[in-house]
Enzyme design. Structure first.
Site, PDB file in Angstrom:
ATOM      1  N   ARG A  52       0.841  -1.209   0.000  1.00  0.00           N
ATOM      2  CA  ARG A  52       0.000   0.000   0.000  1.00  0.00           C
ATOM      3  C   ARG A  52       0.868   1.248   0.000  1.00  0.00           C
ATOM      4  O   ARG A  52       0.698   2.152  -0.829  1.00  0.00           O
ATOM      5  CB  ARG A  52      -0.929  -0.024   1.221  1.00  0.00           C
ATOM      6  CG  ARG A  52      -1.931  -1.179   1.227  1.00  0.00           C
ATOM      7  CD  ARG A  52      -2.749  -1.225   2.505  1.00  0.00           C
ATOM      8  NE  ARG A  52      -1.929  -1.349   3.699  1.00  0.00           N
ATOM      9  CZ  ARG A  52      -2.195  -2.154   4.711  1.00  0.00           C
ATOM     10  NH1 ARG A  52      -3.250  -2.954   4.677  1.00  0.00           N
ATOM     11  NH2 ARG A  52      -1.420  -2.193   5.777  1.00  0.00           N
ATOM     12  N   LYS A 160      -9.862   5.897   4.258  1.00  0.00           N
ATOM     13  CA  LYS A 160      -8.619   5.202   4.581  1.00  0.00           C
ATOM     14  C   LYS A 160      -8.202   5.640   5.968  1.00  0.00           C
ATOM     15  O   LYS A 160      -8.074   6.850   6.234  1.00  0.00           O
ATOM     16  CB  LYS A 160      -7.514   5.525   3.565  1.00  0.00           C
ATOM     17  CG  LYS A 160      -6.239   4.707   3.768  1.00  0.00           C
ATOM     18  CD  LYS A 160      -6.478   3.241   3.497  1.00  0.00           C
ATOM     19  CE  LYS A 160      -5.261   2.394   3.845  1.00  0.00           C
ATOM     20  NZ  LYS A 160      -5.439   0.982   3.502  1.00  0.00           N
ATOM     21  N   SER A 230     -10.925   1.301   5.122  1.00  0.00           N
ATOM     22  CA  SER A 230      -9.768   0.431   4.934  1.00  0.00           C
ATOM     23  C   SER A 230      -8.633   0.954   5.801  1.00  0.00           C
ATOM     24  O   SER A 230      -8.327   2.141   5.767  1.00  0.00           O
ATOM     25  CB  SER A 230      -9.357   0.428   3.456  1.00  0.00           C
ATOM     26  OG  SER A 230      -8.201  -0.339   3.244  1.00  0.00           O
TER      27      SER A 230
END
Length: 357
Positions: A52, A160, A230
């Site tokens: 990521r 996020k 997330s």
């Protein structure tokens, strides 16, 4: 007038921007208009998924060559884990123009995007009401920025959020404070859950006055029908991207959503595609979760008992396969861990469409 576009580009690795570069050179994407990038990277999607951060670093470096302002103005949301048939890719979201109350309303509503960031969180704030409240405020700002007038016009809220690392847990202890958990993997769920509840409060789905710290990852009857969160170690704050429709936006793109009641609820996506069969499907956005009771439609599953593979990875593979079988496309955005995102074991599913004009 605001005009938003959505483009999907495949990636051969977390740092591969070849397809993105091609889209820019062909004029499909204007770098200066990009406001957010959602990615599916091929790591494990857990605490130590560094694909990521690797992808974000590559994207920031790439856009720095095209943009004059700091690339931090782009919101990057990387969701790790492409288990099963999920195909690694980036969803590039562009916005030309901004919302203005002076703008003339259009006869139809089109896709409108709003972005916002929270402040950095202390370790002891993650997974608790401090995070809930910060996210709620950020979601409200993003909705206002998008010119969305009603909560019913919000169809997907992508967030996020951070997680706890061992160093952060020790830091809190050294300051005589406690964290919501000392288990770094469990902290991902708490952070996702708190972020989802923040979105739910901003949209009027949950009553903030009755909410306590203990409700996070406990009171499963409290959830948002459009939140998608997330967690990752690559940031210490929350990135918020609101997808909705607004009469102050123009263009052929729009978004709609439904809610999956469980991991095999294929009809939820089919309803969306049937309802808008005259439009082109651009992207599917969904959440995936292992049913917390350990049963799906009366039958036992073992996702929560597998010590080799985390349950979020199982869930992504299942939901990715189910949804891809409906839309016929594996390059879709499916994120694992749906705490307070849809009903227990289920989750929101949204589709960005493009009108055929």
């Amino acid at each position: 007038m605001m005009k938003c576009t959505v483009n999907r580009v495949p990636s051969r690795s977390p740092n591969d921007v070849t397809a993105l570069d091609k889209c820019i050179k062909e004029g499909l994407i204007e770098p200066q208009d990009v406001v957010a990038v959602l990615g599916k990277t091929e790591g494990n999607g857990c605490v130590n998924d560094f694909t990521r951060g690797y992808a974000v670093l590559a994207l920031k470096s790439f856009f720095a060559e095209y943009r004059t302002e700091k690339t931090s103005s782009i919101s990057y949301v990387m969701s790790g884990g492409t288990e099963g048939i999920l195909s690694p890719h980036f969803t590039v979201i562009s916005r030309k123009g901004t919302y203005s109350q002076a703008a003339v309303k259009q006869d139809r509503k089109s896709l409108a995007i709003g972005v916002a960031k929270t402040a950095d969180f202390l370790p002891e704030e993650i997974g608790r009401l401090a995070q809930v409240d910060e996210v709620a405020a950020a979601v409200r700002r993003a909705i206002a920025e998008a010119g969305i007038e009603s909560a019913s016009d919000v169809h997907f809220v992508q967030i996020k959020c951070p997680l706890l690392t061992a160093d952060q847990v020790h830091d809190a202890h050294n300051r005589a404070t406690s964290t919501v958990t000392e288990d770094t993997y469990k902290s991902m769920g708490y952070s996702r859950g708190a972020s989802a509840l923040g979105a739910a409060i901003a949209l009027g789905e949950v009553d903030r006055e009755r909410l306590t710290d203990e409700d996070v990852c406990s009171s499963w009857q409290l959830f948002s029908r459009v939140a998608s969160t997330s967690a990752g170690s690559e940031l210490s704050y929350c990135e918020v991207i609101v997808f909705g429709n607004s009469a102050y936006a123009e263009g052929p793109y729009f978004i709609a959503h439904d809610v999956m009641k469980d991991a095999i609820d294929a009809p939820s996506l089919k309803r969306l595609l049937d309802e808008h069969k005259d439009a082109e499907m651009v992207q599917v956005l969904a959440k995936a979760e292992a049913e917390p009771t350990g049963y799906i439609r009366g039958h036992r599953h073992t996702m929560l008992d597998d010590s080799d593979i985390n349950h979020t990875r199982h869930a992504r593979a299942v939901v990715g396969g189910v949804l891809a079988s409906v839309c016929g496309d594996p390059m879709i955005y499916v994120s694992g861990g749906a705490e307070h995102q849809g009903p227990p074991g289920g989750g929101p599913v949204a589709v960005v469409f493009k009108r055929r004009e």
